[in-house]
Design an enzyme around this catalytic site. Structure first.
Site, PDB file in Angstrom:
ATOM      1  N   ASP A   1       1.647   9.575  13.793  1.00 19.48           N
ATOM      2  CA  ASP A   1       2.253   8.241  13.738  1.00 19.48           C
ATOM      3  C   ASP A   1       3.766   8.308  13.490  1.00 19.48           C
ATOM      4  O   ASP A   1       4.367   9.386  13.516  1.00 19.48           O
ATOM      5  CB  ASP A   1       1.565   7.396  12.666  1.00 19.48           C
ATOM      6  CG  ASP A   1       1.895   7.865  11.255  1.00 19.48           C
ATOM      7  OD1 ASP A   1       2.179   9.062  11.091  1.00 19.48           O
ATOM      8  OD2 ASP A   1       1.869   7.042  10.329  1.00 19.48           O
TER       9      ASP A   1
ATOM     10  N   ASP B   1       2.431  11.272   9.096  1.00 21.30           N
ATOM     11  CA  ASP B   1       1.372  11.567   8.128  1.00 21.30           C
ATOM     12  C   ASP B   1      -0.035  11.272   8.654  1.00 21.30           C
ATOM     13  O   ASP B   1      -1.015  11.699   8.050  1.00 21.30           O
ATOM     14  CB  ASP B   1       1.626  10.867   6.775  1.00 21.30           C
ATOM     15  CG  ASP B   1       1.791   9.373   6.885  1.00 21.30           C
ATOM     16  OD1 ASP B   1       1.756   8.840   8.021  1.00 21.30           O
ATOM     17  OD2 ASP B   1       1.966   8.719   5.833  1.00 21.30           O
ATOM     18  N   ARG B   2      -0.130  10.549   9.769  1.00 19.60           N
ATOM     19  CA  ARG B   2      -1.469  10.271  10.309  1.00 19.60           C
ATOM     20  C   ARG B   2      -1.823  11.249  11.420  1.00 19.60           C
ATOM     21  O   ARG B   2      -0.942  11.872  12.011  1.00 19.60           O
ATOM     22  CB  ARG B   2      -1.521   8.861  10.896  1.00 19.60           C
ATOM     23  CG  ARG B   2      -1.327   7.785   9.874  1.00 19.60           C
ATOM     24  CD  ARG B   2      -1.595   6.424  10.478  1.00 19.60           C
ATOM     25  NE  ARG B   2      -1.432   5.415   9.437  1.00 19.60           N
ATOM     26  CZ  ARG B   2      -1.998   4.221   9.470  1.00 19.60           C
ATOM     27  NH1 ARG B   2      -2.747   3.878  10.495  1.00 19.60           N
ATOM     28  NH2 ARG B   2      -1.804   3.366   8.476  1.00 19.60           N
TER      29      ARG B   2
ATOM     30  N   LYS C   1      10.098   4.043   0.520  1.00 13.48           N
ATOM     31  CA  LYS C   1       9.086   4.434  -0.441  1.00 13.48           C
ATOM     32  C   LYS C   1       9.690   5.454  -1.388  1.00 13.48           C
ATOM     33  O   LYS C   1      10.428   6.345  -0.960  1.00 13.48           O
ATOM     34  CB  LYS C   1       7.942   5.069   0.341  1.00 13.48           C
ATOM     35  CG  LYS C   1       6.744   5.402  -0.489  1.00 13.48           C
ATOM     36  CD  LYS C   1       5.583   5.738   0.396  1.00 13.48           C
ATOM     37  CE  LYS C   1       5.800   7.050   1.097  1.00 13.48           C
ATOM     38  NZ  LYS C   1       4.538   7.644   1.538  1.00 13.48           N
TER      39      LYS C   1
ATOM     40  N   LYS D   1      -0.628  12.412   3.038  1.00 17.28           N
ATOM     41  CA  LYS D   1      -1.454  12.819   4.162  1.00 17.28           C
ATOM     42  C   LYS D   1      -0.560  13.525   5.167  1.00 17.28           C
ATOM     43  O   LYS D   1       0.652  13.357   5.136  1.00 17.28           O
ATOM     44  CB  LYS D   1      -2.189  11.633   4.761  1.00 17.28           C
ATOM     45  CG  LYS D   1      -1.356  10.450   5.186  1.00 17.28           C
ATOM     46  CD  LYS D   1      -2.278   9.292   5.551  1.00 17.28           C
ATOM     47  CE  LYS D   1      -1.526   8.100   6.096  1.00 17.28           C
ATOM     48  NZ  LYS D   1      -1.078   7.177   5.040  1.00 17.28           N
TER      49      LYS D   1
ATOM     50  N   SER E   1      -8.167   5.504   7.975  1.00 21.61           N
ATOM     51  CA  SER E   1      -7.031   5.060   8.777  1.00 21.61           C
ATOM     52  C   SER E   1      -6.258   6.246   9.357  1.00 21.61           C
ATOM     53  O   SER E   1      -5.040   6.237   9.365  1.00 21.61           O
ATOM     54  CB  SER E   1      -6.119   4.205   7.915  1.00 21.61           C
ATOM     55  OG  SER E   1      -5.757   4.926   6.742  1.00 21.61           O
TER      56      SER E   1
ATOM     57  N   ASP F   1       5.782   8.257  10.959  1.00 19.85           N
ATOM     58  CA  ASP F   1       6.355   9.152   9.956  1.00 19.85           C
ATOM     59  C   ASP F   1       5.593  10.467   9.811  1.00 19.85           C
ATOM     60  O   ASP F   1       5.858  11.231   8.882  1.00 19.85           O
ATOM     61  CB  ASP F   1       6.456   8.434   8.599  1.00 19.85           C
ATOM     62  CG  ASP F   1       5.110   8.003   8.060  1.00 19.85           C
ATOM     63  OD1 ASP F   1       4.200   7.746   8.882  1.00 19.85           O
ATOM     64  OD2 ASP F   1       4.947   7.912   6.837  1.00 19.85           O
TER      65      ASP F   1
ATOM     66  N   THR G   1       0.832  -1.200   0.000  1.00 20.79           N
ATOM     67  CA  THR G   1       0.000   0.000   0.000  1.00 20.79           C
ATOM     68  C   THR G   1       0.872   1.258   0.000  1.00 20.79           C
ATOM     69  O   THR G   1       0.544   2.258  -0.630  1.00 20.79           O
ATOM     70  CB  THR G   1      -0.910   0.032   1.253  1.00 20.79           C
ATOM     71  OG1 THR G   1      -1.554  -1.233   1.385  1.00 20.79           O
ATOM     72  CG2 THR G   1      -1.939   1.118   1.158  1.00 20.79           C
TER      73      THR G   1
ATOM     74  N   SER H   1       6.221   3.698   8.763  1.00 18.79           N
ATOM     75  CA  SER H   1       5.061   4.420   9.270  1.00 18.79           C
ATOM     76  C   SER H   1       4.591   3.982  10.648  1.00 18.79           C
ATOM     77  O   SER H   1       5.338   4.081  11.602  1.00 18.79           O
ATOM     78  CB  SER H   1       3.946   4.319   8.234  1.00 18.79           C
ATOM     79  OG  SER H   1       2.881   5.119   8.619  1.00 18.79           O
ATOM     80  N   HIS H   2       3.390   3.416  10.733  1.00 20.30           N
ATOM     81  CA  HIS H   2       2.805   3.091  12.042  1.00 20.30           C
ATOM     82  C   HIS H   2       3.307   1.756  12.585  1.00 20.30           C
ATOM     83  O   HIS H   2       2.941   1.371  13.688  1.00 20.30           O
ATOM     84  CB  HIS H   2       1.283   3.053  11.920  1.00 20.30           C
ATOM     85  CG  HIS H   2       0.806   2.068  10.898  1.00 20.30           C
ATOM     86  ND1 HIS H   2       0.950   2.295   9.543  1.00 20.30           N
ATOM     87  CD2 HIS H   2       0.257   0.852  11.026  1.00 20.30           C
ATOM     88  CE1 HIS H   2       0.478   1.250   8.881  1.00 20.30           C
ATOM     89  NE2 HIS H   2       0.056   0.355   9.755  1.00 20.30           N
TER      90      HIS H   2
HETATM   91  C1  VG1 Z   1      -2.884   1.194   5.817  1.00 17.90           C
HETATM   92  C2  VG1 Z   1      -4.159   2.002   5.779  1.00 17.90           C
HETATM   93  C3  VG1 Z   1      -4.173   2.891   4.553  1.00 17.90           C
HETATM   94  C4  VG1 Z   1      -2.918   3.788   4.565  1.00 17.90           C
HETATM   95  C5  VG1 Z   1      -1.690   2.922   4.654  1.00 17.90           C
HETATM   96  C6  VG1 Z   1      -0.426   3.721   4.782  1.00 17.90           C
HETATM   97  O1  VG1 Z   1      -2.827   0.354   4.674  1.00 17.90           O
HETATM   98  O2  VG1 Z   1      -5.285   1.164   5.796  1.00 17.90           O
HETATM   99  O3  VG1 Z   1      -5.347   3.655   4.557  1.00 17.90           O
HETATM  100  O4  VG1 Z   1      -2.867   4.556   3.399  1.00 17.90           O
HETATM  101  O5  VG1 Z   1      -1.770   2.070   5.805  1.00 17.90           O
HETATM  102  O6  VG1 Z   1      -0.462   4.541   5.912  1.00 17.90           O
HETATM  103  P1  VG1 Z   1      -3.239  -1.194   4.711  1.00 17.90           P
HETATM  104  O7  VG1 Z   1      -2.952  -1.709   3.346  1.00 17.90           O
HETATM  105  O8  VG1 Z   1      -2.433  -1.808   5.801  1.00 17.90           O
HETATM  106  O9  VG1 Z   1      -4.683  -1.225   5.069  1.00 17.90           O
HETATM  107  V1  VG1 Z   1       0.964   4.913   6.708  1.00 17.90           V
HETATM  108  O10 VG1 Z   1       0.653   6.120   7.749  1.00 17.90           O
HETATM  109  O11 VG1 Z   1       1.321   3.352   7.380  1.00 17.90           O
HETATM  110  O12 VG1 Z   1       2.064   5.204   5.542  1.00 17.90           O
HETATM  111 CO    CO Z   2       2.306   6.986   8.341  1.00 17.95          CO
END
Ligand code: VG1
Ligand code: CO
Length: 544
Positions: free
Chosen positions: A278, A282-283, A126, A377, A366, A280, A18, A113-114
């Site tokens: 979070d 962005d959340r 990325k 984001k 999310s 990085d 993703t 990220s998270h």
């Molecule tokens: C998750 C979220 C998605 C978000 C992605 C990256 O993906 O559901 O909405 O864009 O994380 O966010 P997935 O495929 O695990 O559902 V971040 O802040 O981890 O870059």
């Molecule tokens: Co993130």
């Protein structure tokens, strides 16, 4: 600068998900693993000789080491300038902004990220393109294809770069610039929001604030912007020192992981606004005294009130949400008569719509919201947006949310995550769901009559590209929905996400617990997907 070509063996698992390639640190530490992926990216790009590349990450374990390796590969591949955040740190939205501001060719963001960090946890990379946004699937597919056959990578013989010292140095044809990680981003925020009003509201004590940086990247950003520029007291920030292992926690802003914040926001004398970001940056999670704002509602409320923020005073061109995000923002778009797009999960799908000026604001369930100011984001931007709203409307978060529900109705919403399911079992669940799609329409489950059942496929209205298999949707006659999809960011087994929503127009019924209102749909979701039956689990790992 001497350039070496090193022979390497391909790996077969470098398929970005993703949001970039995420694996355990130990996987990234295998011989040539990081190098292969970075070289595969450069091999798939064209015409970047002499151009600038932005580099930075969320500071997790392996960030600095990986950067030194990447710098040498980028140097050997002919980039003309590397723009690096001090200490190797850049939040994802700041990296996006810096790519745009300095018209770089692209950037590499090092983050999972998270996901948790540390020697036994996760790392990620990325690639973002020149608009500042994550590379589209066309690119990421090319990176993956290249990684399957790569047999060598290039690296420059040079000393490690001092990542802590701001300034430029020239190494033959390559300029290496270490910049302050926060300054450009802080200036951008100042150009969007009413900083004078925010300063007044905070210094007068009208707005009190609690921000949880979750020991991740937003600590330094929050200190500069919220404390130094807007005058919040330093104890308004918690976990504001970035740590390589995020203090052993998941840097994932939700009520479960940001529990100290949650406790304080639901206690007596809670601050006006409580927020978290979070790994990085962005959340965002938004809470007010005694209330948690569901991200889908937050997006809708921001869209409904955007004209009150200086940068959006002229209104919005349109909005977009990811498919599993609740339909709350659709109602706002309909009210203002602006387009509303439904995209697959992941920020990369918003880029074209933002570039084409079709949308101004977009978001995901999310905990992600953003606008056309960058192509990611943006966590702190969302916090400042809410602060600005509270300051202009002179209302509490609870009142803003209730007023919104009264006007538009409430899309009662939740998501259940079943993490680390054995992959064959998870694939079996998806197959089982797929096999029911053709027979589900018109079936009746209590008050829920199936209106449509399909697998979401998206056609990009700008470049015509099609992305298939983006989640299973079951829509009901009364507007309710159940969505199932497998996560594309996990690193262990498979994670099943179940998204549930039901619309409630009657304001007398708005103050109900989502899990209670959605109980029939929760039971129906299990009946359809059999996750509990097939895994032996009794409940989800996380409910948001
Ligand atoms: C998750 C979220 C998605 C978000 C992605 C990256 O993906 O559901 O909405 O864009 O994380 O966010 P997935 O495929 O695990 O559902 V971040 O802040 O981890 O870059
Ligand atoms: Co993130």
């Amino acid at each position: 600068m001497q350039i070496e070509t090193i022979t390497t063996q391909p790996y077969n698992d470098q398929n970005p998900g993703t949001s970039g390639l995420r694996k355990k640190v130990k996987v990234f530490q295998q011989q040539g693993y990081l190098e292969n992926f970075v070289q595969s990216i450069f091999d798939s790009l064209e015409d970047f000789t002499g151009k600038a590349l932005v580099l930075g990450g969320d500071g997790r374990y392996f960030n600095r080491l990986a950067l030194q390796t990447i710098i040498k590969i980028a140097a050997a591949n002919g980039f003309g300038e590397l723009i690096i955040g001090q200490g190797g740190l850049l939040s994802t939205p700041a990296a996006s902004h810096i790519i745009r501001k300095y018209q770089a060719f692209g950037g590499l963001i090092l983050s999972a990220s998270h996901n948790p960090g540390g020697p036994d946890e996760d790392f990620g990379i990325k690639y973002n393109v020149s608009n500042g946004g994550p590379a589209s699937e066309t690119y990421t597919d090319a990176f993956y294809q290249r990684s399957l056959v790569i047999d060598s990578y290039k690296t420059a013989q040079m000393d490690d770069i001092d990542l802590d010292c701001i300034g430029s140095q020239q190494i033959e044809g390559l300029k290496i610039t270490v910049i302050d990680s926060v300054t450009d981003y802080a200036e951008l925020m100042q150009s969007i929001f009413d900083f004078n009003l925010l300063k007044q509201s905070i210094s007068s004590g009208y707005i009190t604030l609690l921000f949880d940086a979750m020991s991740a990247i937003t600590g330094p950003y929050a200190k500069r912007i919220l404390v130094d520029m807007l005058g919040a007291s330093s104890d308004a920030l918690i976990n504001a020192e970035p740590l390589e292992d995020f203090g052993g926690h998941h840097p994932d802003p939700n009520l479960a992981h940001a529990h100290e914040l949650a406790e304080r926001m639901f206690s007596a004398n809670a601050p006006t606004l409580g927020a978290a970001s979070d790994g990085d940056g962005d959340r965002n999670m938004i809470t007010g005294s005694q209330i948690f704002v569901t991200p889908s509602d937050s997006l809708a409320i921001m869209a409904a009130n955007a004209h009150l923020i200086p940068a959006y005073a002229k209104g919005l061109n349109g909005v977009a949400r990811s498919m599993p995000t609740s339909q709350a923002v659709d109602r706002v778009a309909a009210y203002y008569n602006i387009p509303c797009y439904e995209t697959p999960t992941g920020w990369k799908f918003f880029g074209n719509l933002l570039d084409a000026g079709k949308i101004t604001l977009c978001g995901e369930e999310s905990f992600g919201t953003g606008s056309d100011h960058v192509r990611e984001k943006d966590g702190l931007w969302a916090v400042l947006f809410w602060l600005n709203l509270i300051a202009v409307k002179r209302q509490s978060v609870v009142d803003i949310v209730h007023e919104h529900w009264q006007k538009f109705g409430r899309d009662i919403y939740c998501r259940h995550d079943y993490e680390a399911i054995e992959t064959p079992i998870a694939n079996g669940i998806v197959e089982h769901l797929r096999s029911q799609l053709s027979t589900l329409p018109k079936q009746c489950f209590g008050e829920y009559i199936v209106k449509f059942a399909d697998e979401f496929s998206y056609e990009d209205s700008v470049d015509g590209s099609v992305s298939k298999n983006q989640g299973i949707r079951i829509g009901f006659e009364n507007g309710s929905r159940i969505v199932f999809r497998l996560s594309g960011t996990g690193t262990v087994g498979a994670t099943l996400r179940i998204y549930l929503e039901r619309f409630e127009a009657d304001s007398a019924l708005h103050d109900q617990e989502a899990q209670v209102v959605l109980n029939d749909l929760i039971i129906l979701a299990e009946q359809l997907c059999e996750v509990k039956k097939r895994t032996g689990r009794t409940e989800p790992n996380i409910i948001t």
